[in-house]
Design an enzyme around this catalytic site. Structure first.
Site, mmCIF file in Angstrom:
data_model
loop_
_atom_site.group_PDB
_atom_site.id
_atom_site.type_symbol
_atom_site.label_atom_id
_atom_site.label_comp_id
_atom_site.label_asym_id
_atom_site.label_seq_id
_atom_site.Cartn_x
_atom_site.Cartn_y
_atom_site.Cartn_z
ATOM 1 N N ASP A 1 -29.743 3.932 -10.461
ATOM 2 C CA ASP A 1 -29.788 4.870 -9.350
ATOM 3 C C ASP A 1 -30.713 6.050 -9.602
ATOM 4 O OD1 ASP A 1 -28.022 3.390 -7.839
ATOM 5 O OD2 ASP A 1 -26.260 4.344 -8.719
ATOM 6 N N GLU B 1 -22.735 -2.422 2.199
ATOM 7 C CA GLU B 1 -22.578 -2.482 0.744
ATOM 8 C C GLU B 1 -21.978 -1.164 0.280
ATOM 9 O OE1 GLU B 1 -25.378 -3.322 -3.189
ATOM 10 O OE2 GLU B 1 -26.145 -3.749 -1.178
#
Length: 273
Positions: free
Chosen positions: A63, A52
């Site tokens: 994140d 990915e």
């Protein structure tokens, strides 16, 4: 009905198999241009079924600190742009047996133009893209773009989503449904509520026959072993990225590959629950 590209078909086949697939995340351009592809090649050799590749973005709400810093280095220190991500995808797809995906936020896709983005992604050899912040108002246009390109429309399914929101997400999904193991950001290193994850994956399975994968919080091989019986795939990102933050060179890449191998081994013999 548009025919899917070979990489998308490959992902479908792998997720239907046992044991669960291992997907490993790495931002393009990190730890450095060129070394990103070399690292991805090493990760595939270590047992990653899916790679990915992240499109670095400076404002990434999902994140945590490790991936945020990796994105910063990729963008600021190495000048990574969307075109560079397509190059990373192409070189990785051409040189590994792994299925290649892209994880991106919506803004870079919108700026590049969704149809153009999807077509170039397919031409580079990817299977699809995951856009966790895809606005509902843009979902139909993006779905049309990926269908035309023959890509999978991978969907992020938040644990806190309502039944109607999940029904809408799953109705347009192909490839996989991403069920986060925790509700926080990437990089979480605490314990996991396996029972809650199991309940959520079963909820998704009642809505759709698209395979369910999990990530965000699967921080150790032991936790990967625990979640593996409940999903078709396990996604690992921050443990790999931390190796390269400590050593942004081939030594760090080797450490990242060793870490990926531990995760791969752990889900090949999942714990009985």
């Amino acid at each position: 009905m548009h025919e899917i590209v070979p990489a998308a078909a490959q992902l479908t086949t792998r997720l239907a198999q046992s044991p669960p697939a291992l997907s490993v995340y790495l931002p393009a351009g990190f730890p450095a241009p060129g070394l990103d592809v070399e690292t991805l090649q090493m990760l595939a050799a270590a047992g990653a079924d899916v790679l990915e590749i992240g499109l670095p973005h400076p404002h990434a709400p999902l994140d945590g600190p490790a991936i945020t810093e990796a994105n910063r280095r990729s963008l600021v220190e190495h000048g990574t742009r969307t075109e560079h991500v397509f190059t990373t995808v192409r070189r990785t797809a051409e040189t590994t047996q792994a299925t290649v995906l892209v994880m991106t936020y919506w803004e870079p896709v919108r700026a590049y133009e969704p149809r153009r983005f999807a077509l170039e992604l397919a031409a580079a050899g990817a299977a699809g893209a995951l856009i966790p912040d895809l606005p509902p108002t843009e979902a139909a246009a993006w779905r049309a773009a990926v269908q035309e390109a023959g890509l999978h429309n991978l969907q992020f399914t938040p644990r806190q989503a309502t039944d109607s929101e999940l029904a809408q997400l799953t109705s347009t999904a192909t490839g996989w449904l991403y069920a986060p193991a925790v509700t926080g950001r990437t990089g979480y290193q605490g314990q996991l509520d396996i029972a809650a994850l199991k309940t959520f994956t079963r909820r998704l399975e009642r809505l759709s026959d698209v395979p369910v994968v999990t990530g965000v919080g699967v921080s150790t091989p032991e936790l990967a072993e625990q979640v593996a019986p409940h999903v078709a795939g396990v996604v690992v990102g921050s443990p790999i990225v931390r190796c390269l933050l400590r050593r942004p060179d081939r030594t760090g890449a080797a450490a990242a590959a060793d870490t990926a191998a531990l995760f791969a081994d752990s889900i090949r013999t999942p714990a009985l629950t």
